[in-house]
Scaffold this motif. Structure first.
Motif, PDB file in Angstrom:
ATOM      1  N   GLN A  38      -4.068  -6.337  -9.749  1.00 40.51           N
ATOM      2  CA  GLN A  38      -5.189  -7.189  -9.728  1.00 40.51           C
ATOM      3  C   GLN A  38      -6.432  -6.398  -9.108  1.00 40.51           C
ATOM      4  O   GLN A  38      -7.559  -6.738  -9.415  1.00 40.51           O
ATOM      5  N   PRO A  39      -6.319  -5.577  -7.916  1.00 40.59           N
ATOM      6  CA  PRO A  39      -7.357  -4.902  -7.550  1.00 40.59           C
ATOM      7  C   PRO A  39      -8.024  -4.446  -8.513  1.00 40.59           C
ATOM      8  O   PRO A  39      -9.528  -4.320  -8.536  1.00 40.59           O
ATOM      9  N   TYR A  40      -7.629  -3.519  -9.228  1.00 37.94           N
ATOM     10  CA  TYR A  40      -8.219  -2.751 -10.523  1.00 37.94           C
ATOM     11  C   TYR A  40      -9.132  -3.726 -11.288  1.00 37.94           C
ATOM     12  O   TYR A  40     -10.060  -3.178 -12.009  1.00 37.94           O
ATOM     13  N   ARG A  41      -8.651  -4.978 -11.553  1.00 38.58           N
ATOM     14  CA  ARG A  41      -8.995  -5.770 -12.679  1.00 38.58           C
ATOM     15  C   ARG A  41     -10.257  -6.418 -12.238  1.00 38.58           C
ATOM     16  O   ARG A  41     -10.816  -7.113 -12.932  1.00 38.58           O
ATOM     17  N   ALA A 104      -7.037   8.886  -4.687  1.00 36.64           N
ATOM     18  CA  ALA A 104      -8.034   7.849  -4.897  1.00 36.64           C
ATOM     19  C   ALA A 104      -7.632   6.827  -5.801  1.00 36.64           C
ATOM     20  O   ALA A 104      -7.967   5.681  -5.488  1.00 36.64           O
ATOM     21  N   VAL A 105      -6.963   7.128  -6.739  1.00 38.64           N
ATOM     22  CA  VAL A 105      -6.322   6.064  -7.786  1.00 38.64           C
ATOM     23  C   VAL A 105      -5.395   5.231  -6.989  1.00 38.64           C
ATOM     24  O   VAL A 105      -5.653   3.855  -7.404  1.00 38.64           O
ATOM     25  N   VAL A 106      -4.386   5.590  -6.319  1.00 44.87           N
ATOM     26  CA  VAL A 106      -3.527   4.850  -5.616  1.00 44.87           C
ATOM     27  C   VAL A 106      -3.962   4.228  -4.308  1.00 44.87           C
ATOM     28  O   VAL A 106      -3.765   3.128  -3.705  1.00 44.87           O
ATOM     29  N   GLY A 107      -5.202   5.038  -3.706  1.00 46.64           N
ATOM     30  CA  GLY A 107      -6.023   4.520  -2.744  1.00 46.64           C
ATOM     31  C   GLY A 107      -6.752   3.157  -2.846  1.00 46.64           C
ATOM     32  O   GLY A 107      -7.036   2.524  -1.924  1.00 46.64           O
ATOM     33  N   VAL A 108      -7.152   2.830  -4.144  1.00 47.57           N
ATOM     34  CA  VAL A 108      -7.663   1.687  -4.383  1.00 47.57           C
ATOM     35  C   VAL A 108      -6.858   0.531  -4.135  1.00 47.57           C
ATOM     36  O   VAL A 108      -7.211  -0.371  -3.113  1.00 47.57           O
ATOM     37  N   ALA A 109      -5.452   0.731  -4.512  1.00 47.88           N
ATOM     38  CA  ALA A 109      -4.635  -0.501  -3.976  1.00 47.88           C
ATOM     39  C   ALA A 109      -4.431  -0.609  -2.424  1.00 47.88           C
ATOM     40  O   ALA A 109      -4.266  -1.658  -1.828  1.00 47.88           O
TER      41      ALA A 109
END
Length: 470
Positions: A38-41, A104-109
């Motif tokens: 959901q954060p990415y969306r 960074a990619v996993v850091g978004v979540a």
């Protein structure tokens, strides 16, 4: 001093072992999965929040959404993007950049979860002021048997938020790029220059931090966006000259990330270096960003989590990648330099005419390093207040100003070893409490996004301030 430096490096190497790598990277993957991405969306909604449409001056907190993000970015953008990337490539080769991307990619979540909790579990200090941060999340959200983790975080953060990396690299770039080439300093006597410049920087930092957190937010929101824009223009100019080479270097980054013969100790070595420097760059899971976003003026915890998750994208995926490509395409990474910011300055001077590139980098470093030092004071003062009482935390300004001077004169290797050790010890309580309270975040996210999807006529819907008020 050499023996002390080697001891500090050994400690940092021990702390940044495979268990910590799994905790940070694996934790981010876990948060992404349980949140169903959901954060990415919801990036467009996060941008709408930053526009100020959802701000309410009557909400609790000290900083607006954009000020909270700018304050957090002022603590991450800077030495991690300029010196940290250069150090990662110098020690671990191009493959280290790939593992910075992973953080960074996993850091978004991770940031979505940690910074949602920052608002959800705000607590009061001994003066009765509302505060945010991992130590307050632990105290307010967990039972007493976990409260030792709050003390561990606050104590470790007093080390991890020292301004020594920023002033050390700022002093270096000013000495080697500006003053020595101009004949204004003796390159053979760096200590005297470092001491004098450290005194100047300490006075500059003191002029801002003695104004309090609102002045920090005021300064950060004006400095950070303009410096990011200037730095991006500079990197794009360099990359435009080498545009045909970029695909090859991007592939080199990916290939070297999994090479058993990679610089920096093979796969495990380059992974460790990349994750370590990635954590220094975007601070996802470390906990410093939780303190900045915990000061946001909002009653919607999920809203601040959405704002915070943009940090790793801006900081690491965009700015760090541009720095890495500039260093790679200009070839300076093959010269054997591992002293951080000087490598980046040399890369820009290869393409931009005369000394323009080096001078511009020196200017950008000045602003980035200064804004980070302003923000880190706020973090350290909050941690000291948690440990010994908020009524005593104002004294931290004096110690912090002195430490700016100290950071200017000690070796780079010792500086990074100290900060890396502090970050490792901060990550353990931050990630632990986030794991334990992750279910609270997913439940709050489901509720928030459900209300966001409702029509504007529904009184329970999430709406901009302009439509939410009668």
């Amino acid at each position: 001093m050499d023996a002390i430096t080697h001891g500090l490096q050994a400690l940092a190497g021990f702390l940044w072992g495979i268990p910590l790598i799994i905790l940070l990277v694996g934790g981010g993957v876990y948060f992404a999965v349980i949140s169903r991405l959901q954060p990415y969306r919801y990036f467009p909604h996060a941008i709408a929040i930053l526009s100020g449409r959802y701000d309410n001056k009557d909400d609790p907190g000290d900083l607006s959404h954009i000020q909270a993000l700018s304050a957090a970015l002022s603590g991450t953008l800077g030495m991690g993007n300029i010196a940290g990337v250069a150090l990662a490539i110098g020690l671990g080769g191009p493959g280290a950049v790939f593992w910075m991307w992973v953080t960074a990619v996993v850091g978004v979540a991770t940031k979505f979860f940690t910074c949602t909790l920052a608002v959800m579990y705000r607590g009061k200090d001994s003066r009765g002021d509302v505060q945010g941060g991992p130590m307050y999340i632990i105290r307010e959200g967990l039972s007493k048997r976990w409260h030792w983790l709050a003390t561990l975080f606050a104590a470790a953060a007093l080390v991890g938020t020292l301004p020594i990396v920023q002033i050390n690299q700022l002093t270096q770039v000013m000495r080697e790029v500006v003053f020595v080439p101009a004949g204004l300093a003796n390159g053979n006597e760096p200590f005297l220059f470092n001491l004098l410049f450290g005194l100047f920087a300490a006075a500059l930092v003191a002029s801002v931090i003695f104004g309090g957190v609102k002045r920090v937010g005021y300064v950060a929101v004006r400095l950070v966006p303009s410096m990011v824009a200037l730095y991006m223009i500079m990197t794009l100019l360099v990359l435009a000259v080498h545009v045909t080479e970029l695909p090859g270097y991007l592939w080199l980054i990916v290939r070297e990330a999994f090479s058993p013969q990679a610089v920096g100790g093979g796969l495990v070595g380059v992974m460790t270096i990349g994750v370590m420097r990635g954590a220094f760059s975007n601070e996802a899971g470390i906990g410093t960003e939780v303190m900045a976003h915990g000061a946001a003026k909002t009653e919607e915890p999920v809203r601040e989590g959405l704002v915070a998750m943009m940090g790793p994208v801006i900081d690491t995926l965009i700015v760090c990648t541009c720095t890495a490509l500039v260093i790679l395409v200009t070839g300076v990474w093959q010269d054997g330099l591992v002293d951080g910011v000087t490598m980046t300055a040399m890369a820009f001077s290869q393409v931009l005419p005369g000394n323009v590139g080096a001078y511009l980098i020196a200017f950008v470093v000045l602003i980035f390093a200064s804004s980070t030092m302003f923000t880190f004071w706020y973090y350290g003062a909050k941690c000291l207040g948690f440990l010994i009482g908020a009524h005593r935390q104002d004294s931290y300004k004096y110690y912090y100003t002195l430490l700016v001077l100290v950071g200017a004169i000690i070796p780079l290797e010792a500086v990074f070893a100290i900060i890396d050790s502090g970050y490792a010890l901060m990550a353990v309580p931050t990630m632990t409490v986030t794991f334990l309270l992750a279910g609270k975040v997913t439940a709050a996210a489901r509720d928030y996004f459900d209300r966001l999807r409702r029509g504007p006529d529904d009184p329970a819907a999430v709406a901009p301030k302009s439509t939410a008020e009668p």
